[in-house]
Write an enzyme that holds these catalytic residues in place. Structure first.
Site, PDB file in Angstrom:
ATOM      1  N   LYS A 185      29.506  85.639 149.645  1.00  0.00           N
ATOM      2  CA  LYS A 185      29.574  87.188 149.577  1.00  0.00           C
ATOM      3  C   LYS A 185      28.999  87.554 148.366  1.00  0.00           C
ATOM      4  O   LYS A 185      29.730  88.379 147.516  1.00  0.00           O
ATOM      5  CB  LYS A 185      31.014  87.429 149.635  1.00  0.00           C
ATOM      6  CG  LYS A 185      31.643  88.902 149.971  1.00  0.00           C
ATOM      7  CD  LYS A 185      30.904  89.438 151.434  1.00  0.00           C
ATOM      8  CE  LYS A 185      31.325  90.931 151.417  1.00  0.00           C
ATOM      9  NZ  LYS A 185      30.546  91.510 152.632  1.00  0.00           N
ATOM     10  N   ASP A 218      31.495  87.813 156.165  1.00  0.00           N
ATOM     11  CA  ASP A 218      31.909  88.634 157.346  1.00  0.00           C
ATOM     12  C   ASP A 218      30.840  88.691 158.340  1.00  0.00           C
ATOM     13  O   ASP A 218      31.344  88.644 159.532  1.00  0.00           O
ATOM     14  CB  ASP A 218      32.245  90.252 156.842  1.00  0.00           C
ATOM     15  CG  ASP A 218      30.899  90.789 155.851  1.00  0.00           C
ATOM     16  OD1 ASP A 218      30.174  89.742 155.491  1.00  0.00           O
ATOM     17  OD2 ASP A 218      30.863  91.763 155.822  1.00  0.00           O
ATOM     18  N   ASP A 246      38.342  76.834 160.582  1.00  0.00           N
ATOM     19  CA  ASP A 246      39.412  77.176 161.637  1.00  0.00           C
ATOM     20  C   ASP A 246      38.754  78.020 162.775  1.00  0.00           C
ATOM     21  O   ASP A 246      39.011  77.898 163.742  1.00  0.00           O
ATOM     22  CB  ASP A 246      40.675  77.824 160.779  1.00  0.00           C
ATOM     23  CG  ASP A 246      41.412  76.955 160.202  1.00  0.00           C
ATOM     24  OD1 ASP A 246      41.310  75.727 160.136  1.00  0.00           O
ATOM     25  OD2 ASP A 246      42.484  77.418 159.744  1.00  0.00           O
TER      26      ASP A 246
END
Length: 348
Positions: A185, A218, A246
């Site tokens: 990020k 994102d 996950d």
């Protein structure tokens, strides 16, 4: 590097919650293979002892693990323990003190019916999240001021080092089959982002044989849902890797099948654990899926040079899932022990 003796000795830490249930099935399955492994159980490392004595992991136990070099781990965590020092004192201490800087989390779709995606052409996820395992936000660097007041201030500091970033990115390129996607990020996390960007570009240039790409975290999450089959290796920091792995696990059929390896490729040390955690709500009900623990054991075997045995475990899990001889979370009707027995019966 490890000695041959250490390669064959396995420390088993069943831990908390469903950890003992699934770890038992993994050990029985490894024994059924007849691979000549020797098991030492450290079942005293759990929440019961922490609640009784305030001890998470002793120095002696850490040295026992270090000497063996290989751990099959169940799970850590208990709702009775509200102090985060317990989990940090077991799993994070093992990761950091043994310098297990690679968290390797493969995600492979075991059966078409397990994918949550409607588009059949995009379901075939077969990728690995390579997560930096010893730095980032999980180092515990930070603090708080005026705790418990309306003026409370808290700081959690993300730590990135050139050593940590360069070795995890290099490892990712070393295990890639066709491509590496570096996820960060850096448009918002300025200084750590600059380090990851620079190291990634330098490593990319040394590996022109592989396709390289970069995504913000994102965007990576969105693309994983849109087209997970397009990824091969994702390399990222500790917290982003925790979250994205996950997501990839769910795209591959759920956390019950998710395996992971915490490894140091230089020393050969490794800790192998299912991703699902302690799941206290289903303890003792026979609902725990042993597939993640068995597939973690397969990663252990592969890292110990027992490739054919590892592949036999993977085939057995895939076969039982395809035939619905599995636990209810995968569409079967078997309990934990029965699912483990089905995997062992399916071994070549």
């Amino acid at each position: 590097m490890q000695t041959e003796q250490n390669t064959q000795k396995i420390i088993v830490i069943p831990g908390d919650g469903i950890g003992p249930e699934v770890t038992e099935e993994a050990v029985l399955t490894l024994q059924a293979l007849g691979a000549g492994l020797e098991f030492t159980f450290l079942d005293r490392i759990n929440a019961d002892r922490y609640l009784r004595d305030g001890v998470a992991l002793t120095d002696g136990e850490l040295e026992e693990v270090r000497t063996a070099g290989t751990v099959l781990f169940g799970a850590v965590g208990d709702p009775r323990v509200t102090n985060p020092d317990y989990a940090r004192g077991v799993l994070l201490r093992l990761r950091t003190d043994l310098d297990l800087y690679v968290n390797y989390r493969p995600a492979v779709l075991l059966d078409e019916r397990l994918s949550p995606l409607r588009d059949e052409s995009r379901r075939g996820i077969d990728c690995v999240v390579v997560r930096e395992n010893t730095e980032g936000l999980y180092t515990g660097v930070g603090g708080s001021l005026r705790t418990g007041t309306p003026d409370e201030v808290t700081v959690d500091q993300e730590t990135n080092t050139h050593l940590g970033v360069s070795r995890i990115v290099e490892y990712a390129y070393g295990v890639a089959r066709r491509s590496v996607c570096m996820v960060d990020k850096s448009n918002a996390v300025r200084f750590g982002g600059q380090l990851w960007q620079r190291v990634w570009r330098e490593t990319r240039d040394r590996h022109p044989e592989l396709d390289s790409s970069h995504l913000y975290v994102d965007v990576a999450a969105m693309k994983l849902v849109k087209d997970p089959a397009s990824f091969d290796v994702i390399v990222t920091n500790n917290s982003y890797g925790d979250i994205l792995s996950d997501l990839t696990a769910e795209l591959a059929g759920g956390l019950g099948t998710a395996a992971s390896a915490n490894i140091n490729p230089v020393t050969g040390m490794g800790l192998y654990e299912p991703v699902h955690g302690s799941a206290p709500d289903i303890v003792g009900k026979g609902l725990a899926n042993p597939a993640g623990a068995v597939l973690s054991a397969a990663l252990l075997l592969r890292d110990r040079g027992l490739k054919s045995e590892a592949e036999a475990l993977e085939r057995a899990v895939r076969r039982t899932v395809a035939e619905r001889r599995c636990t209810p979370d995968l569409g079967g009707t078997l309990n934990t022990r029965q699912a483990g027995e089905a995997i062992r019966a399916a071994l070549d």
